[in-house]
Design an enzyme around this catalytic site. Structure first.
Site, PDB file in Angstrom:
ATOM      1  N   PRO A 166     -11.282  54.383 -10.571  1.00 42.46           N
ATOM      2  CA  PRO A 166     -12.087  54.130 -11.760  1.00 42.46           C
ATOM      3  C   PRO A 166     -11.946  55.184 -12.856  1.00 42.46           C
ATOM      4  O   PRO A 166     -11.831  56.369 -12.587  1.00 42.46           O
ATOM      5  CB  PRO A 166     -13.532  54.101 -11.232  1.00 42.46           C
ATOM      6  CG  PRO A 166     -13.484  54.757  -9.900  1.00 42.46           C
ATOM      7  CD  PRO A 166     -12.100  54.553  -9.372  1.00 42.46           C
ATOM      8  N   ASN A 167     -11.937  54.669 -14.059  1.00 42.38           N
ATOM      9  CA  ASN A 167     -11.929  55.430 -15.308  1.00 42.38           C
ATOM     10  C   ASN A 167     -10.603  56.112 -15.617  1.00 42.38           C
ATOM     11  O   ASN A 167     -10.461  56.690 -16.693  1.00 42.38           O
ATOM     12  CB  ASN A 167     -13.084  56.448 -15.338  1.00 42.38           C
ATOM     13  CG  ASN A 167     -14.425  55.764 -15.225  1.00 42.38           C
ATOM     14  OD1 ASN A 167     -14.694  54.800 -15.943  1.00 42.38           O
ATOM     15  ND2 ASN A 167     -15.259  56.220 -14.307  1.00 42.38           N
TER      16      ASN A 167
ATOM     17  N   ARG B  63     -10.777  60.109 -22.644  1.00 38.28           N
ATOM     18  CA  ARG B  63     -12.035  60.638 -22.090  1.00 38.28           C
ATOM     19  C   ARG B  63     -11.899  62.100 -21.712  1.00 38.28           C
ATOM     20  O   ARG B  63     -10.856  62.524 -21.234  1.00 38.28           O
ATOM     21  CB  ARG B  63     -12.464  59.824 -20.874  1.00 38.28           C
ATOM     22  CG  ARG B  63     -11.586  60.058 -19.658  1.00 38.28           C
ATOM     23  CD  ARG B  63     -12.024  59.264 -18.438  1.00 38.28           C
ATOM     24  NE  ARG B  63     -13.024  59.955 -17.675  1.00 38.28           N
ATOM     25  CZ  ARG B  63     -12.948  60.175 -16.365  1.00 38.28           C
ATOM     26  NH1 ARG B  63     -11.932  59.740 -15.666  1.00 38.28           N
ATOM     27  NH2 ARG B  63     -13.900  60.810 -15.749  1.00 38.28           N
TER      28      ARG B  63
ATOM     29  N   TYR C 207      -9.055  66.228 -18.657  1.00 36.75           N
ATOM     30  CA  TYR C 207      -7.961  65.315 -18.303  1.00 36.75           C
ATOM     31  C   TYR C 207      -6.780  65.326 -19.271  1.00 36.75           C
ATOM     32  O   TYR C 207      -5.778  64.676 -19.008  1.00 36.75           O
ATOM     33  CB  TYR C 207      -8.508  63.892 -18.167  1.00 36.75           C
ATOM     34  CG  TYR C 207      -9.558  63.783 -17.087  1.00 36.75           C
ATOM     35  CD1 TYR C 207      -9.202  63.848 -15.745  1.00 36.75           C
ATOM     36  CD2 TYR C 207     -10.898  63.653 -17.406  1.00 36.75           C
ATOM     37  CE1 TYR C 207     -10.156  63.763 -14.749  1.00 36.75           C
ATOM     38  CE2 TYR C 207     -11.865  63.569 -16.415  1.00 36.75           C
ATOM     39  CZ  TYR C 207     -11.485  63.619 -15.086  1.00 36.75           C
ATOM     40  OH  TYR C 207     -12.431  63.545 -14.097  1.00 36.75           O
TER      41      TYR C 207
ATOM     42  N   ASN D  16      -5.096  58.451  -6.310  1.00 37.11           N
ATOM     43  CA  ASN D  16      -6.182  59.144  -6.985  1.00 37.11           C
ATOM     44  C   ASN D  16      -7.331  58.148  -7.051  1.00 37.11           C
ATOM     45  O   ASN D  16      -7.409  57.326  -7.961  1.00 37.11           O
ATOM     46  CB  ASN D  16      -5.780  59.601  -8.382  1.00 37.11           C
ATOM     47  CG  ASN D  16      -6.872  60.413  -9.062  1.00 37.11           C
ATOM     48  OD1 ASN D  16      -8.014  60.406  -8.634  1.00 37.11           O
ATOM     49  ND2 ASN D  16      -6.511  61.098 -10.132  1.00 37.11           N
TER      50      ASN D  16
ATOM     51  N   ALA E  61     -13.674  58.873  -8.567  1.00 38.21           N
ATOM     52  CA  ALA E  61     -15.025  59.048  -8.021  1.00 38.21           C
ATOM     53  C   ALA E  61     -15.195  58.398  -6.654  1.00 38.21           C
ATOM     54  O   ALA E  61     -16.006  58.855  -5.847  1.00 38.21           O
ATOM     55  CB  ALA E  61     -16.054  58.499  -9.000  1.00 38.21           C
TER      56      ALA E  61
ATOM     57  N   GLU F  31      -3.149  62.306  -1.436  1.00 38.22           N
ATOM     58  CA  GLU F  31      -4.322  62.240  -2.299  1.00 38.22           C
ATOM     59  C   GLU F  31      -4.128  63.221  -3.449  1.00 38.22           C
ATOM     60  O   GLU F  31      -3.752  64.368  -3.228  1.00 38.22           O
ATOM     61  CB  GLU F  31      -5.560  62.624  -1.483  1.00 38.22           C
ATOM     62  CG  GLU F  31      -6.835  62.695  -2.277  1.00 38.22           C
ATOM     63  CD  GLU F  31      -8.020  63.194  -1.452  1.00 38.22           C
ATOM     64  OE1 GLU F  31      -9.052  63.492  -2.080  1.00 38.22           O
ATOM     65  OE2 GLU F  31      -7.922  63.315  -0.207  1.00 38.22           O
TER      66      GLU F  31
ATOM     67  N   HIS G  59      -5.711  64.684  -7.377  1.00 33.65           N
ATOM     68  CA  HIS G  59      -6.768  64.761  -8.388  1.00 33.65           C
ATOM     69  C   HIS G  59      -6.243  65.594  -9.537  1.00 33.65           C
ATOM     70  O   HIS G  59      -5.566  66.607  -9.333  1.00 33.65           O
ATOM     71  CB  HIS G  59      -8.034  65.386  -7.809  1.00 33.65           C
ATOM     72  CG  HIS G  59      -8.609  64.573  -6.703  1.00 33.65           C
ATOM     73  ND1 HIS G  59      -9.321  63.424  -6.931  1.00 33.65           N
ATOM     74  CD2 HIS G  59      -8.519  64.714  -5.362  1.00 33.65           C
ATOM     75  CE1 HIS G  59      -9.667  62.898  -5.771  1.00 33.65           C
ATOM     76  NE2 HIS G  59      -9.177  63.659  -4.799  1.00 33.65           N
TER      77      HIS G  59
ATOM     78  N   ARG H 228     -15.862  71.733  -9.694  1.00 37.33           N
ATOM     79  CA  ARG H 228     -16.774  70.822 -10.391  1.00 37.33           C
ATOM     80  C   ARG H 228     -18.054  70.638  -9.578  1.00 37.33           C
ATOM     81  O   ARG H 228     -18.349  71.438  -8.696  1.00 37.33           O
ATOM     82  CB  ARG H 228     -16.044  69.504 -10.651  1.00 37.33           C
ATOM     83  CG  ARG H 228     -14.818  69.732 -11.557  1.00 37.33           C
ATOM     84  CD  ARG H 228     -14.096  68.479 -11.881  1.00 37.33           C
ATOM     85  NE  ARG H 228     -14.932  67.619 -12.723  1.00 37.33           N
ATOM     86  CZ  ARG H 228     -14.626  66.361 -12.990  1.00 37.33           C
ATOM     87  NH1 ARG H 228     -13.527  65.816 -12.496  1.00 37.33           N
ATOM     88  NH2 ARG H 228     -15.417  65.629 -13.744  1.00 37.33           N
TER      89      ARG H 228
END
Length: 138
Positions: free
Chosen positions: A9-10, A17, A22, A71, A74, A95, A97, A104
């Protein structure tokens, strides 16, 4: 060699964003540079904001591709289902990110995916994807 990048998502909003986290490059722009740099790899990508669609894609390619770069965004921190899908397939998963999730919010410090992944790469911006790709080529 067939490798797919699966984004959660996103991540369709990369370049728009939270540029301080990012960056300002869209994923499509970055993906094109990867394809040009690694022409020997049959590279594809899939993005969804829907958990079930991500699970379906993992299951679809999880027995026929040589690698999955995942990735889950969330969903990494919330989806037992995606974690179970990664454990259920034969294709190795790395995986990734973009940000350093450990720098974070605390809820981002746990991954439901890591236990089933070949490895985890995080915190190197979009280069995290390329590092994951290189891990399949060695």
């Amino acid at each position: 060699m067939k490798i797919i990048i699966i984004n959660g998502p996103n991540l369709n909003l990369l370049g728009k964003r939270e540029k301080n986290i990012y960056g300002d490059l869209t994923f499509e722009e970055f993906f094109q540079t990867l394809k040009e740099k690694y022409p020997q790899v049959e590279l594809s990508h899939f993005q969804s904001n829907v958990e079930g669609e991500l699970i379906n894609k993992i299951q679809e390619v999880g027995f026929s591709y040589e690698g999955i770069i995942l990735n889950a965004a969330a969903y990494t921190h919330t989806s037992v289902g995606i974690g179970d899908a990664v454990k259920a397939i034969e294709t190795p998963v790395v995986e990734v990110h973009i940000s350093n999730t450990f720098a974070r919010e605390e809820f981002r410090h746990h991954s439901h995916i890591s236990a089933g992944a070949r490895g985890v790469i995080l915190g190197f911006g979009l280069q995290s994807y390329e590092l994951a790709l290189q891990s399949f080529l060695k």
